[in-house]
Design an enzyme around this catalytic site. Structure first.
Site, PDB file in Angstrom:
ATOM      1  N   ASP A   1       0.856  -1.186   0.000  1.00 18.08           N
ATOM      2  CA  ASP A   1       0.000   0.000   0.000  1.00 18.08           C
ATOM      3  C   ASP A   1       0.894   1.238   0.000  1.00 18.08           C
ATOM      4  O   ASP A   1       1.966   1.242   0.592  1.00 18.08           O
ATOM      5  CB  ASP A   1      -0.926   0.017   1.213  1.00 18.08           C
ATOM      6  CG  ASP A   1      -2.047   1.030   1.055  1.00 18.08           C
ATOM      7  OD1 ASP A   1      -3.172   0.612   0.693  1.00 18.08           O
ATOM      8  OD2 ASP A   1      -1.807   2.236   1.275  1.00 18.08           O
TER       9      ASP A   1
ATOM     10  N   ARG B   1     -14.007   2.211   8.559  1.00 23.73           N
ATOM     11  CA  ARG B   1     -14.219   0.904   7.917  1.00 23.73           C
ATOM     12  C   ARG B   1     -13.003  -0.009   7.937  1.00 23.73           C
ATOM     13  O   ARG B   1     -13.139  -1.200   7.630  1.00 23.73           O
ATOM     14  CB  ARG B   1     -14.684   1.099   6.465  1.00 23.73           C
ATOM     15  CG  ARG B   1     -13.660   1.798   5.593  1.00 23.73           C
ATOM     16  CD  ARG B   1     -14.270   2.349   4.317  1.00 23.73           C
ATOM     17  NE  ARG B   1     -13.268   3.037   3.500  1.00 23.73           N
ATOM     18  CZ  ARG B   1     -12.788   4.253   3.747  1.00 23.73           C
ATOM     19  NH1 ARG B   1     -13.186   4.924   4.814  1.00 23.73           N
ATOM     20  NH2 ARG B   1     -11.882   4.801   2.975  1.00 23.73           N
TER      21      ARG B   1
ATOM     22  N   LYS C   1       0.098   2.122   5.942  1.00 23.72           N
ATOM     23  CA  LYS C   1      -0.919   1.083   6.164  1.00 23.72           C
ATOM     24  C   LYS C   1      -0.324  -0.321   6.129  1.00 23.72           C
ATOM     25  O   LYS C   1      -0.714  -1.179   6.914  1.00 23.72           O
ATOM     26  CB  LYS C   1      -2.005   1.202   5.099  1.00 23.72           C
ATOM     27  CG  LYS C   1      -2.897   2.403   5.285  1.00 23.72           C
ATOM     28  CD  LYS C   1      -3.989   2.392   4.223  1.00 23.72           C
ATOM     29  CE  LYS C   1      -4.973   3.518   4.498  1.00 23.72           C
ATOM     30  NZ  LYS C   1      -6.068   3.509   3.499  1.00 23.72           N
TER      31      LYS C   1
ATOM     32  N   ASN D   1      -8.564   2.205  -7.308  1.00 20.77           N
ATOM     33  CA  ASN D   1      -8.676   2.851  -8.620  1.00 20.77           C
ATOM     34  C   ASN D   1      -8.624   1.807  -9.723  1.00 20.77           C
ATOM     35  O   ASN D   1      -7.944   0.780  -9.622  1.00 20.77           O
ATOM     36  CB  ASN D   1      -7.562   3.881  -8.807  1.00 20.77           C
ATOM     37  CG  ASN D   1      -6.203   3.225  -8.889  1.00 20.77           C
ATOM     38  OD1 ASN D   1      -5.723   2.915  -9.967  1.00 20.77           O
ATOM     39  ND2 ASN D   1      -5.574   2.977  -7.748  1.00 20.77           N
TER      40      ASN D   1
ATOM     41  N   CYS E   1     -10.632 -12.302 -18.427  1.00 18.23           N
ATOM     42  CA  CYS E   1      -9.841 -11.362 -17.644  1.00 18.23           C
ATOM     43  C   CYS E   1     -10.547 -10.007 -17.669  1.00 18.23           C
ATOM     44  O   CYS E   1     -11.590  -9.837 -18.309  1.00 18.23           O
ATOM     45  CB  CYS E   1      -8.405 -11.281 -18.170  1.00 18.23           C
ATOM     46  SG  CYS E   1      -8.149 -10.179 -19.581  1.00 18.23           S
TER      47      CYS E   1
ATOM     48  N   CYS F   1     -11.096  -8.758 -21.151  1.00 22.89           N
ATOM     49  CA  CYS F   1     -12.123  -9.457 -21.937  1.00 22.89           C
ATOM     50  C   CYS F   1     -13.468  -8.766 -21.748  1.00 22.89           C
ATOM     51  O   CYS F   1     -14.286  -8.696 -22.663  1.00 22.89           O
ATOM     52  CB  CYS F   1     -12.279 -10.899 -21.450  1.00 22.89           C
ATOM     53  SG  CYS F   1     -10.935 -12.020 -21.815  1.00 22.89           S
TER      54      CYS F   1
ATOM     55  N   CYS G   1     -14.752   6.723  -3.817  1.00 23.24           N
ATOM     56  CA  CYS G   1     -15.274   6.674  -2.461  1.00 23.24           C
ATOM     57  C   CYS G   1     -15.138   8.031  -1.771  1.00 23.24           C
ATOM     58  O   CYS G   1     -15.897   8.353  -0.856  1.00 23.24           O
ATOM     59  CB  CYS G   1     -14.559   5.596  -1.661  1.00 23.24           C
ATOM     60  SG  CYS G   1     -14.948   3.928  -2.240  1.00 23.24           S
TER      61      CYS G   1
ATOM     62  N   CYS H   1      -5.331 -11.316 -22.493  1.00 24.16           N
ATOM     63  CA  CYS H   1      -5.173 -12.762 -22.309  1.00 24.16           C
ATOM     64  C   CYS H   1      -5.241 -13.535 -23.618  1.00 24.16           C
ATOM     65  O   CYS H   1      -4.918 -14.723 -23.645  1.00 24.16           O
ATOM     66  CB  CYS H   1      -6.182 -13.292 -21.291  1.00 24.16           C
ATOM     67  SG  CYS H   1      -7.894 -13.330 -21.853  1.00 24.16           S
TER      68      CYS H   1
HETATM   69 ZN   LIG Z   1      -8.814 -11.251 -21.481  1.00 23.73          ZN
END
Ligand SMILES: [Zn+2]
Length: 270
Positions: free
Chosen positions: A53, A64, A79, A124, A164, A167, A181, A242
């Site tokens: 992170d 949270r 973090k 993101n 993936c 795709c 957020c 892929c």
């Molecule tokens: Zn793919």
């Protein structure tokens, strides 16, 4: 003994627990999703966790992110470091490697190296395309997850066996198109629900090496009390990632599509 409540669960058993123990996982991002997923995976006994992170703990995280506390905020702990400190007190039998860094084109292949599964804790979409490129290139399964407001989604991506990210959504929306957020808010229960779905899919993969047939996208809305399981389309044989194995996000600048709003379930979340 520590894991007796999951070894008596028939889906795992002692043999499954041994697979979990010998597994290595990367938690990519340690915020609302990653912190909870890391906690669940460490408590489940995953032998090695690399937690990456780029941020330090802030007061707005504590609503949270249950791995952190006010002491972490005062000390401005990264973090990843705060998570490793906490998990060392929770599950001292788990090796945790904290990495205080951004997941970037130049670092992502090193970060995914040697792990059996990657859990998406990013905030993101651009980072998820980078993660997707790296995981498809290296043949490493990863668990997509995203949460905003009271909602969230998750899916398991296994290179060569499931679609993936590219795709389903060949190009990321341009910067500023997807809600975040910070502007839309996110509920702790929504983030934790998604993190739980991600951890469950990671554990199930480590134990069974099975993928849902057909692959599915699970979505949840903790405010409307709705769960939904959507079948995903099959892999796109001409997928640039892929299919053609062009890893555009790993190269300098990638190939972002600029400014287009996304209609896929993947594209709507930050
Ligand atoms: Zn793919």
């Amino acid at each position: 003994m520590r894991h007796s409540r999951q070894t008596v669960f028939p889906g795992i058993g002692p043999a499954g627990q041994a697979r979990i123990r010998s597994a290595r996982a990367l938690v990519a991002g340690c915020g609302g999703l990653g912190a909870e997923a890391a906690s669940l995976l460490a408590r489940a006994g995953v032998g090695f966790l690399r937690i990456v992170d780029r941020d330090v703990v802030e007061i707005t995280n504590l609503q949270r992110q249950a791995l952190f506390d006010e002491d972490d905020v005062r000390e401005r702990r990264p973090k990843a470091v705060a998570a490793a400190r906490r998990l060392a007190r929770v599950a001292s039998d788990v090796a945790v490697e904290p990495v205080f860094a951004e997941i970037a084109p130049g670092s992502v292949l090193g970060l995914v190296a040697g792990v059996d599964v990657v859990v998406d804790g990013l905030d993101n979409l651009e980072g998820r395309y980078l993660l997707n490129d790296a995981c498809v290139r290296e043949g490493i399964p990863w668990v997509y997850g995203a949460s905003i407001g009271s909602e969230g989604v998750s899916a398991l991506v296994v290179p060569g066996r499931t679609p993936c990210l590219r795709c389903l959504e060949p190009d990321p929306p341009g910067p500023g198109v997807s809600p975040t957020c910070a502007t839309e808010g996110v509920l702790g229960p929504a983030a934790h629900a998604v993190a739980s779905l991600e951890a469950a899919q990671a554990l199930r993969w480590l134990v069974t090496r099975e993928v849902p047939d057909p692959p599915v996208l699970v979505s949840v809305d903790v405010w409307r009390l709705a769960f939904h399981r959507a079948e995903l389309p099959p892999r796109n044989p001409s997928c640039r990632c892929c299919g053609e194995r062009r890893f555009e996000f790993l190269g300098a600048g990638g190939d972002p599509a600029g400014g287009r709003a996304s209609r896929s379930p993947f594209g709507q979340r930050s």
